[in-house]
Design a protein around this motif. Structure first.
Motif, short mmCIF file in Angstrom:
data_model
loop_
_atom_site.label_atom_id
_atom_site.label_comp_id
_atom_site.label_asym_id
_atom_site.label_seq_id
_atom_site.Cartn_x
_atom_site.Cartn_y
_atom_site.Cartn_z
N ARG A 171 0.91 -1.15 -0.10
CA ARG A 171 0.00 0.05 0.01
C ARG A 171 0.78 1.29 0.00
NH1 ARG A 171 -5.44 0.78 0.65
NH2 ARG A 171 -6.16 2.79 1.76
N GLY A 172 0.62 2.29 -1.00
CA GLY A 172 1.32 3.40 -1.02
C GLY A 172 2.52 3.18 -2.14
N VAL A 173 2.84 2.12 -2.49
CA VAL A 173 3.92 1.84 -3.46
C VAL A 173 3.27 2.28 -4.89
CG1 VAL A 173 5.55 0.31 -4.79
CG2 VAL A 173 5.24 0.38 -2.07
N TRP A 174 4.04 2.99 -5.67
CA TRP A 174 3.64 3.51 -7.08
C TRP A 174 3.30 2.27 -7.85
CZ3 TRP A 174 1.78 7.95 -8.98
CH2 TRP A 174 1.63 7.99 -10.38
N GLY A 175 2.23 2.03 -8.58
CA GLY A 175 2.00 0.85 -9.36
C GLY A 175 1.65 -0.21 -8.71
N ALA A 176 1.34 -0.09 -7.54
CA ALA A 176 0.99 -1.30 -6.60
C ALA A 176 -0.20 -1.09 -5.80
CB ALA A 176 2.16 -1.86 -5.55
N SER A 177 -1.00 -2.08 -5.21
CA SER A 177 -1.97 -1.65 -4.45
C SER A 177 -2.12 -2.83 -3.20
CB SER A 177 -3.22 -1.98 -5.30
OG SER A 177 -3.31 -3.04 -5.59
N GLY A 178 -2.68 -2.50 -2.19
CA GLY A 178 -2.79 -3.25 -1.07
C GLY A 178 -3.73 -2.91 -0.01
N MET A 179 -4.18 -3.71 0.70
CA MET A 179 -5.03 -3.25 1.84
C MET A 179 -4.29 -2.48 2.87
SD MET A 179 -7.57 -6.59 2.69
CE MET A 179 -6.19 -7.51 3.09
N ALA A 180 -5.07 -1.75 3.60
CA ALA A 180 -4.20 -0.90 4.77
C ALA A 180 -3.87 -1.88 5.97
CB ALA A 180 -5.26 0.44 5.39
#
Length: 262
Positions: A171-180
């Motif tokens: 989470r927060g990384v450019w080009g990536a995604s993820g739950m908090a």
């Protein structure tokens, strides 16, 4: 002689300069975050624009790598909102701003846990998140097994208020995604919290946001009763007034551009 008056336009240009928004800068992203005492980062990615706006060269992948290498972290700090800060600032500022999160928690979820032992809950929450980063929903559900019948959201928010937590990548990384997902700060960066003088925090705020009033510093940080801190620092500061005759403080050598600066 009364302090010099700074016009609204003069204050605008000074703030833009301190925020590195008059012209793009050639500097490492880590130094940028350090100078600004963090960037508001409630959302996972929109704060990358803050880098692009300020830097002559902005590589979002390199900035994201600072998160995965744990040199930058996203953590609740000023005003108990998520900020992107250096790991060093997270360790230094979080103890100073602990009271801000506790105040917010106490006025909301805290009323559901008045008879609960704080130390026991804190120890349990830290152990759970040390073992595995979790969302607040997962954390509350897990803690409710030890305290059945308790409001799960209140249990999770208690840990948010009492234990310094970072939102972990991706989470927060450019080009990536993820739950908090959340983990304890000290475990995540491998260092303990630090003693840090509130005076130093105020001086760094002025370097990044000044000239400013006492109320400005309090609104930015979420702290109260900072008048005595500013008064203690008065010999190290210069004093101005705004157009409403509110007292403003600043560092003597800080840039205050001509009001007509484009």
């Amino acid at each position: 002689m009364p302090p010099a008056v700074l016009s609204r336009r003069a204050l605008n240009r000074a703030t833009l300069d301190r925020q590195l928004l008059l012209r793009r800068q050639s500097m490492p992203p880590l130094d940028l975050v350090d100078h600004l005492v963090g960037l508001q980062a409630q959302t996972p990615h929109t704060w990358y624009v803050g880098f692009w706006t300020r830097l002559t060269e902005c590589d979002p992948d390199a900035i994201g790598a600072l998160l995965t290498s744990r040199q930058l972290v996203r953590i609740a700090l000023m005003r108990s909102t998520i900020h992107l800060v250096t790991a060093a600032d997270a360790l230094a500022l979080r103890p100073l701003l602990q009271v801000v999160g506790e105040r917010s928690f106490g006025g909301n979820f805290g009323k559901n846990l008045l008879d609960l032992d704080r130390d026991s809950l804190t120890e349990a929450g830290r152990a759970v998140l040390d073992a595995k980063p979790m969302t607040f929903s997962q954390l509350g559900h897990t803690l409710a097994r030890q305290w059945p019948g308790r409001d799960e959201a209140s249990l999770a928010q208690a840990i948010r208020a009492w234990v310094p937590l970072v939102q972990v990548p991706p989470r927060g990384v450019w080009g990536a995604s993820g739950m908090a997902l959340h983990a304890p700060l000290e475990s995540w960066v491998g260092e303990p919290l630090r003693d840090y003088p509130v005076d130093e925090m105020v001086l760094r705020y002025l370097a990044a946001f000044g000239p400013a009033s006492v109320r400005d510093v309090q609104v930015w940080s979420g702290l109260t009763k900072l008048r005595e801190v500013v008064d203690r620092l008065r010999d190290r500061l210069v004093v101005f007034q705004d157009e409403a005759r509110v007292e403003l403080f600043d560092l003597p050598d800080a840039p205050r551009p001509d009001p007509d600066t484009p």
